[in-house]
Design a protein around this motif. Structure first.
Motif, PDB file in Angstrom:
ATOM      1  N   LEU A   1       0.818  -1.178   0.000  1.00 40.62           N
ATOM      2  CA  LEU A   1       0.000   0.000   0.000  1.00 40.62           C
ATOM      3  C   LEU A   1       0.870   1.253   0.000  1.00 40.62           C
ATOM      4  CD1 LEU A   1      -2.678  -1.096   2.623  1.00 40.62           C
ATOM      5  CD2 LEU A   1      -2.516  -1.703   0.247  1.00 40.62           C
TER       6      LEU A   1
ATOM      7  N   SER B   1      -7.134  12.821  11.327  1.00 39.87           N
ATOM      8  CA  SER B   1      -7.300  13.626  12.549  1.00 39.87           C
ATOM      9  C   SER B   1      -7.270  15.126  12.242  1.00 39.87           C
ATOM     10  CB  SER B   1      -6.238  13.255  13.588  1.00 39.87           C
ATOM     11  OG  SER B   1      -4.984  13.199  12.979  1.00 39.87           O
TER      12      SER B   1
ATOM     13  N   ALA C   1     -16.651  -3.578   8.473  1.00 41.54           N
ATOM     14  CA  ALA C   1     -16.593  -3.558   9.938  1.00 41.54           C
ATOM     15  C   ALA C   1     -18.010  -3.614  10.492  1.00 41.54           C
ATOM     16  CB  ALA C   1     -15.890  -2.302  10.412  1.00 41.54           C
TER      17      ALA C   1
ATOM     18  N   ARG D   1     -18.913  -1.974  13.321  1.00 37.56           N
ATOM     19  CA  ARG D   1     -19.312  -0.688  13.885  1.00 37.56           C
ATOM     20  C   ARG D   1     -18.507   0.439  13.256  1.00 37.56           C
ATOM     21  NH1 ARG D   1     -17.184  -0.993  20.197  1.00 37.56           N
ATOM     22  NH2 ARG D   1     -15.075  -0.252  19.788  1.00 37.56           N
TER      23      ARG D   1
ATOM     24  N   ARG E   1     -17.257   4.563  13.476  1.00 39.81           N
ATOM     25  CA  ARG E   1     -16.989   5.691  14.364  1.00 39.81           C
ATOM     26  C   ARG E   1     -17.310   6.986  13.616  1.00 39.81           C
ATOM     27  NH1 ARG E   1     -12.479   5.448  18.740  1.00 39.81           N
ATOM     28  NH2 ARG E   1     -13.088   3.260  18.628  1.00 39.81           N
TER      29      ARG E   1
ATOM     30  N   TRP F   1     -18.185  11.530  14.148  1.00 38.34           N
ATOM     31  CA  TRP F   1     -18.112  12.714  14.994  1.00 38.34           C
ATOM     32  C   TRP F   1     -19.330  13.577  14.695  1.00 38.34           C
ATOM     33  CZ3 TRP F   1     -14.377   9.931  12.891  1.00 38.34           C
ATOM     34  CH2 TRP F   1     -13.310   9.537  13.704  1.00 38.34           C
TER      35      TRP F   1
ATOM     36  N   ASP G   1      -0.162  -3.105   5.482  1.00 45.70           N
ATOM     37  CA  ASP G   1       0.945  -2.253   5.052  1.00 45.70           C
ATOM     38  C   ASP G   1       1.792  -1.892   6.268  1.00 45.70           C
ATOM     39  OD1 ASP G   1      -0.904  -0.660   6.307  1.00 45.70           O
ATOM     40  OD2 ASP G   1      -0.576   1.059   5.012  1.00 45.70           O
TER      41      ASP G   1
ATOM     42  N   ASN H   1       0.339   0.836  13.314  1.00 47.53           N
ATOM     43  CA  ASN H   1      -0.359   2.121  13.183  1.00 47.53           C
ATOM     44  C   ASN H   1      -1.879   1.991  13.295  1.00 47.53           C
ATOM     45  OD1 ASN H   1      -0.992   0.819  10.867  1.00 47.53           O
ATOM     46  ND2 ASN H   1      -0.021   2.278   9.470  1.00 47.53           N
TER      47      ASN H   1
ATOM     48  N   LEU I   1     -10.214  -4.520  15.983  1.00 53.45           N
ATOM     49  CA  LEU I   1     -11.040  -5.264  16.934  1.00 53.45           C
ATOM     50  C   LEU I   1     -11.768  -6.361  16.179  1.00 53.45           C
ATOM     51  CD1 LEU I   1     -12.628  -2.309  18.961  1.00 53.45           C
ATOM     52  CD2 LEU I   1     -10.503  -3.542  19.391  1.00 53.45           C
TER      53      LEU I   1
ATOM     54  N   GLU J   1     -14.041  -3.267  14.134  1.00 54.96           N
ATOM     55  CA  GLU J   1     -13.646  -1.895  13.837  1.00 54.96           C
ATOM     56  C   GLU J   1     -12.150  -1.777  13.599  1.00 54.96           C
ATOM     57  OE1 GLU J   1     -14.609   0.870  16.966  1.00 54.96           O
ATOM     58  OE2 GLU J   1     -14.263   2.595  15.655  1.00 54.96           O
ATOM     59  N   HIS J   2     -11.786  -0.814  12.756  1.00 54.26           N
ATOM     60  CA  HIS J   2     -10.385  -0.424  12.596  1.00 54.26           C
ATOM     61  C   HIS J   2     -10.221   0.860  13.388  1.00 54.26           C
ATOM     62  CE1 HIS J   2     -11.524  -2.494   8.837  1.00 54.26           C
ATOM     63  NE2 HIS J   2     -10.297  -2.975   8.847  1.00 54.26           N
ATOM     64  N   ILE J   3      -9.268   0.914  14.275  1.00 51.25           N
ATOM     65  CA  ILE J   3      -9.044   2.148  15.042  1.00 51.25           C
ATOM     66  C   ILE J   3      -7.671   2.689  14.685  1.00 51.25           C
ATOM     67  CG2 ILE J   3      -8.941   3.163  17.353  1.00 51.25           C
ATOM     68  CD1 ILE J   3     -10.639   0.775  18.297  1.00 51.25           C
TER      69      ILE J   3
ATOM     70  N   HIS K   1      -5.053   6.311  13.933  1.00 53.93           N
ATOM     71  CA  HIS K   1      -4.539   7.466  14.673  1.00 53.93           C
ATOM     72  C   HIS K   1      -5.625   8.530  14.849  1.00 53.93           C
ATOM     73  CE1 HIS K   1      -1.602  10.064  16.321  1.00 53.93           C
ATOM     74  NE2 HIS K   1      -1.625  10.927  15.323  1.00 53.93           N
ATOM     75  N   ALA K   2      -6.468   8.684  13.791  1.00 57.03           N
ATOM     76  CA  ALA K   2      -7.544   9.692  13.869  1.00 57.03           C
ATOM     77  C   ALA K   2      -8.529   9.354  14.977  1.00 57.03           C
ATOM     78  CB  ALA K   2      -8.285   9.763  12.547  1.00 57.03           C
ATOM     79  N   ASP K   3      -8.609   8.080  15.331  1.00 51.66           N
ATOM     80  CA  ASP K   3      -9.556   7.653  16.365  1.00 51.66           C
ATOM     81  C   ASP K   3      -8.900   7.616  17.743  1.00 51.66           C
ATOM     82  OD1 ASP K   3     -11.324   7.065  14.189  1.00 51.66           O
ATOM     83  OD2 ASP K   3     -10.159   5.240  13.856  1.00 51.66           O
TER      84      ASP K   3
END
Lengths: 169, 250
Positions: free
Chosen positions: A18, A27, A64, A66, A68, A70, B98, B117, B121, B130-132, B134-136
């Motif tokens: 990738l 962010s 996924a 769930r 996320r 904002w 990656d 990085n 879960l 879920e993928h978590i 840096h933004a999360d």
């Protein structure tokens, strides 16, 4: 043929690795949208009906269980990933009062089709709403050579509008 | 008049014979190039880019091998493994990678997979929750994972240790040190071999083979020259064909 093996491996690796172009980190995007004061993230679990409807929108099962997001007042922000040809395109989508306020490609990993990040393309989504049949209420002009990336962005736009609807029960 | 007589004369029949034999000898190239060209024009419809070659002889021909050393973590009787650039839950491929797998542990009825990085879960059955990133809030440069006090998840990252809540929404600095960070373990030999085979079978796409046959690269550098020669022959044949047609018309 052995002399070509390193080249072939490099090509194979290139299609599997990738390589990413980060235009804006997710962010930073969230901070910018909420003027450096982002709300705490919320979580949305996808129930069976939602998974089924999202499968129809995406053409495959959601990646996924769930999601996320904002939210501040009626504005929601979604960071979504969708594969164009081989690699995920990370996109930030702002939905305000049920319509897309802006869509921005944040990380692009495909080898072709990066033109979808340009405003001349993404601005077509501004103001778009989701119809009853889960399609956008307008047609989006494609870009030659970027068909799959265009398709991925359209799917993500529809997904964000769909999820936004469920964030306002 | 005499000038005209001195000009070498090639009869249309002779040109026709040249055209015929050159045409016959290039027919095979034309067929191969047409078929592969058509296939490449419809790569997505034919799924050539998502189908991978499993033939041992073809993979050997391309000199494709995978790293024998795999990184693996055992949790809840399941194995989370990284091969080259893919992540596996037992034998099931979860996603391309990656980055580097740094640990996996069971936590709150989930399997928490720590990548350099990103945190992933999984349900106990290996489905992605879920993928978590840096933004999360996930810390940058994750190095190891551990369970602290049996109910807290601890991450060691580039800038120190972090703990998070049950929903993975809040991340805080932490100065605690666990008894031990989760360490990699060796895979059972059968699973190890199976994953190596699966990894090797997901490198070379059918599209690559078709593309290489079309360009001649499949047969090495001489293959490219051969396809070049065929292309020049097609051009020559076109010219010759028009010449024959014009001669006959006269």
């Amino acid at each position: 043929m052995k002399s070509l093996a390193p080249l072939i491996l490099l090509l194979a690796a290139a299609t599997n690795t990738l390589a990413r172009d980060v235009y804006q980190s997710p962010s930073d995007f969230i901070s910018e949208v909420f003027a450096n004061n982002p709300p705490k993230a919320s979580l949305m679990w996808l129930n069976r009906a939602m998974k089924q409807e999202l499968t129809e929108i995406l053409g495959h099962r959601p990646n996924a269980l769930r999601v996320r997001y904002w939210k501040k007042k009626l504005k929601t922000v979604w960071i979504l990933d969708e594969i164009g040809k081989e690699h995920p395109i990370t996109t930030g989508i702002i939905v305000d009062q049920g319509k897309i306020q802006a869509i921005k490609v944040l990380i692009y990993r495909e080898s072709r089709g990066y033109e979808v990040r340009h405003p001349f393309f993404t601005e077509q989504f501004n103001g778009a709403r989701l119809q009853e049949d889960a399609q956008l209420d307008r047609s989006i002009d494609g870009i030659s050579g970027a068909t799959l990336s265009v398709r991925a962005l359209k799917k993500m736009a529809r997904m964000a509008l769909y999820l936004d609807k469920h964030s306002n029960p | 008049m005499s000038k005209r007589h001195n000009k070498p004369h090639v009869s249309w029949r002779s040109k026709f014979l040249w055209h015929r034999y050159l045409g016959l000898s290039s027919a095979l190239f034309l067929i191969i190039l047409s078929i592969t060209g058509l296939m490449l024009n419809h790569t997505e419809d034919l799924d050539l880019d998502s189908q991978y070659i499993k033939s041992k002889s073809l993979l050997d021909w391309y000199g494709i091998s995978v790293e024998k050393q795999l990184t693996s973590f055992k949790t809840n009787n399941h194995w989370i493994t990284q091969t080259n650039n893919r992540l596996f839950f037992d034998e099931q491929q979860i996603q391309p990678l990656d980055t580097t797998l740094v640990g996996a542990v069971s936590f709150n009825d989930m399997i928490v997979v720590a990548l350099q990085n990103q945190i992933l879960l999984l349900t106990p059955q290996g489905e992605i929750i879920e993928h978590i990133g840096h933004a999360d809030g996930a810390p940058a440069g994750m190095q190891a994972i551990a369970i602290f006090n049996s109910d807290q998840l601890l991450i060691r990252a580039a800038h120190g240790n972090y703990i998070t809540d049950a929903q993975f929404l809040d991340w805080r600095d932490s100065h605690v040190e666990p008894g031990a960070w989760i360490g990699a373990t060796s895979l059972p030999q059968t699973l190890h071999n199976k994953l190596l085979e699966t990894a090797r079978h997901s490198i070379l796409s059918q599209e690559r083979i078709i593309l290489d046959i079309h360009s001649g690269r499949f047969f090495g550098s001489w293959g490219i020259y051969l396809v070049d020669a065929a292309a020049i022959m097609f051009l020559f044949l076109t010219g010759l064909g028009i010449w024959v047609w014009a001669s006959r018309k006269k």
